[in-house]
Write a protein that holds these residues in place. Structure first.
Motif, PDB file in Angstrom:
ATOM      1  N   MET A 151       0.829  -1.203   0.000  1.00 10.18           N
ATOM      2  CA  MET A 151       0.000   0.000   0.000  1.00 10.18           C
ATOM      3  C   MET A 151       0.865   1.256   0.000  1.00 10.18           C
ATOM      4  O   MET A 151       0.599   2.220  -0.739  1.00 10.18           O
ATOM      5  N   VAL A 152       1.918   1.256   0.823  1.00 10.04           N
ATOM      6  CA  VAL A 152       2.805   2.418   0.883  1.00 10.04           C
ATOM      7  C   VAL A 152       3.498   2.638  -0.457  1.00 10.04           C
ATOM      8  O   VAL A 152       3.596   3.770  -0.959  1.00 10.04           O
ATOM      9  N   LEU A 153       3.947   1.555  -1.064  1.00  5.83           N
ATOM     10  CA  LEU A 153       4.625   1.677  -2.361  1.00  5.83           C
ATOM     11  C   LEU A 153       3.677   2.189  -3.444  1.00  5.83           C
ATOM     12  O   LEU A 153       4.063   3.000  -4.295  1.00  5.83           O
ATOM     13  N   GLY A 156       2.180   8.231  -6.856  1.00  6.71           N
ATOM     14  CA  GLY A 156       1.670   9.576  -7.108  1.00  6.71           C
ATOM     15  C   GLY A 156       2.787  10.572  -7.334  1.00  6.71           C
ATOM     16  O   GLY A 156       2.889  11.181  -8.412  1.00  6.71           O
ATOM     17  N   PRO A 157       3.688  10.769  -6.337  1.00  7.53           N
ATOM     18  CA  PRO A 157       4.770  11.748  -6.526  1.00  7.53           C
ATOM     19  C   PRO A 157       5.899  11.261  -7.443  1.00  7.53           C
ATOM     20  O   PRO A 157       6.592  12.083  -8.034  1.00  7.53           O
ATOM     21  N   ILE A 158       6.105   9.959  -7.542  1.00  6.46           N
ATOM     22  CA  ILE A 158       7.198   9.437  -8.386  1.00  6.46           C
ATOM     23  C   ILE A 158       6.605   8.991  -9.713  1.00  6.46           C
ATOM     24  O   ILE A 158       5.942   7.959  -9.807  1.00  6.46           O
ATOM     25  N   VAL A 202      15.174   6.707 -12.918  1.00  6.75           N
ATOM     26  CA  VAL A 202      15.827   5.740 -12.026  1.00  6.75           C
ATOM     27  C   VAL A 202      14.930   5.438 -10.825  1.00  6.75           C
ATOM     28  O   VAL A 202      14.724   4.278 -10.458  1.00  6.75           O
ATOM     29  N   LEU A 203      14.382   6.492 -10.205  1.00  6.78           N
ATOM     30  CA  LEU A 203      13.497   6.299  -9.070  1.00  6.78           C
ATOM     31  C   LEU A 203      12.242   5.533  -9.464  1.00  6.78           C
ATOM     32  O   LEU A 203      11.760   4.676  -8.714  1.00  6.78           O
ATOM     33  N   PHE A 204      11.716   5.842 -10.658  1.00  3.29           N
ATOM     34  CA  PHE A 204      10.500   5.166 -11.107  1.00  3.29           C
ATOM     35  C   PHE A 204      10.742   3.681 -11.337  1.00  3.29           C
ATOM     36  O   PHE A 204       9.934   2.842 -10.919  1.00  3.29           O
ATOM     37  N   VAL A 205      11.863   3.355 -11.990  1.00  2.00           N
ATOM     38  CA  VAL A 205      12.193   1.942 -12.220  1.00  2.00           C
ATOM     39  C   VAL A 205      12.403   1.221 -10.900  1.00  2.00           C
ATOM     40  O   VAL A 205      11.959   0.078 -10.717  1.00  2.00           O
ATOM     41  N   LEU A 206      13.082   1.888  -9.956  1.00  2.00           N
ATOM     42  CA  LEU A 206      13.293   1.291  -8.637  1.00  2.00           C
ATOM     43  C   LEU A 206      11.966   1.059  -7.933  1.00  2.00           C
ATOM     44  O   LEU A 206      11.757   0.001  -7.311  1.00  2.00           O
ATOM     45  N   LEU A 207      11.045   2.028  -8.039  1.00  2.00           N
ATOM     46  CA  LEU A 207       9.739   1.886  -7.405  1.00  2.00           C
ATOM     47  C   LEU A 207       8.963   0.722  -8.001  1.00  2.00           C
ATOM     48  O   LEU A 207       8.350  -0.071  -7.274  1.00  2.00           O
TER      49      LEU A 207
END
Length: 205
Positions: free
Chosen positions: A21-23, A28-30, A37-42
């Motif tokens: 749920m947190v992920l 939303g912000p990512i 890079v952050l999006f792929v990691l997420l």
């Protein structure tokens, strides 16, 4: 080793749901048009969390006795140690807690097993959404075990080391139980006087 007082965090059933749920909220912000890079990691973390959730659901669906919450399906295959009534000056009769949540099960146990029957004490039992271990009480006077509630805090603290040590050896203690009340709400009292005689037995193991 002292008996554990709570379920390990990684084995807590709601944890994979909460992590996922947190992920998902972070989507939303990512965004992919922000930092790739952050999006792929997420996305990788979300996929890992989904895998973790599926594994936990599969593990939770496996039939074990006791199950992951400490409920018994049957006494077959379990090593039962009897702790019958022991005559003594100070009585060791204690009420079972949380019986208000288990009135239908207690009523069925009373119907099939009568007012005077037996109960098996199951350490490391707990309720859904809680990590705290308790000692579950399973009435076994009828056609199958039925969860009646838990030992109170004082009784649990007094007997948890003995009962948990026996559980580590695959042994569960059976004590006399009395279901009181002619109708709901029923009450369940346990005679724990026989547990004193198991102290040396538990230490010998």
């Amino acid at each position: 080793m002292p008996a554990p007082r709570s379920k390990p965090l990684l084995r807590w059933e709601p944890l994979p749901f909460l992590v996922l749920m947190v992920l998902l909220l972070l989507t939303g912000p990512i965004r992919p048009d922000g930092s790739p890079v952050l999006f792929v990691l997420l996305v990788a973390l979300i996929l890992a969390a989904i895998g973790w959730l599926l594994i936990s659901l599969i593990r939770g669906s496996r039939r074990t006795n006791p199950d992951q919450w400490g409920d018994l399906a049957t006494l077959e295959g379990l090593d039962i140690v009897d702790a019958p009534h022991f005559q003594r000056v100070v009585r060791r009769v204690v009420p079972v807690e949380d019986v208000q949540r288990h009135q239908p099960a207690i009523e069925l146990a009373r119907l099939f097993g009568g007012t005077e029957q037996q109960a098996v004490l199951v350490p490391r039992a707990n309720r859904w959404l809680t990590r705290r271990y308790r000692i579950g009480v399973q009435l076994v006077g009828g056609d199958r075990p039925r969860h009646a509630g838990f030992l109170g805090h004082a009784a649990q603290e007094h007997w948890v080391e003995l009962l948990d040590g026996l559980r580590e050896r695959g042994e569960y203690v059976r004590v006399p139980a009395i279901v009181t009340g002619a109708s709901r709400p029923y009450r369940v009292d346990l005679d724990l006087s026989g547990l004193e005689g198991l102290t040396e037995y538990g230490a010998a193991g």
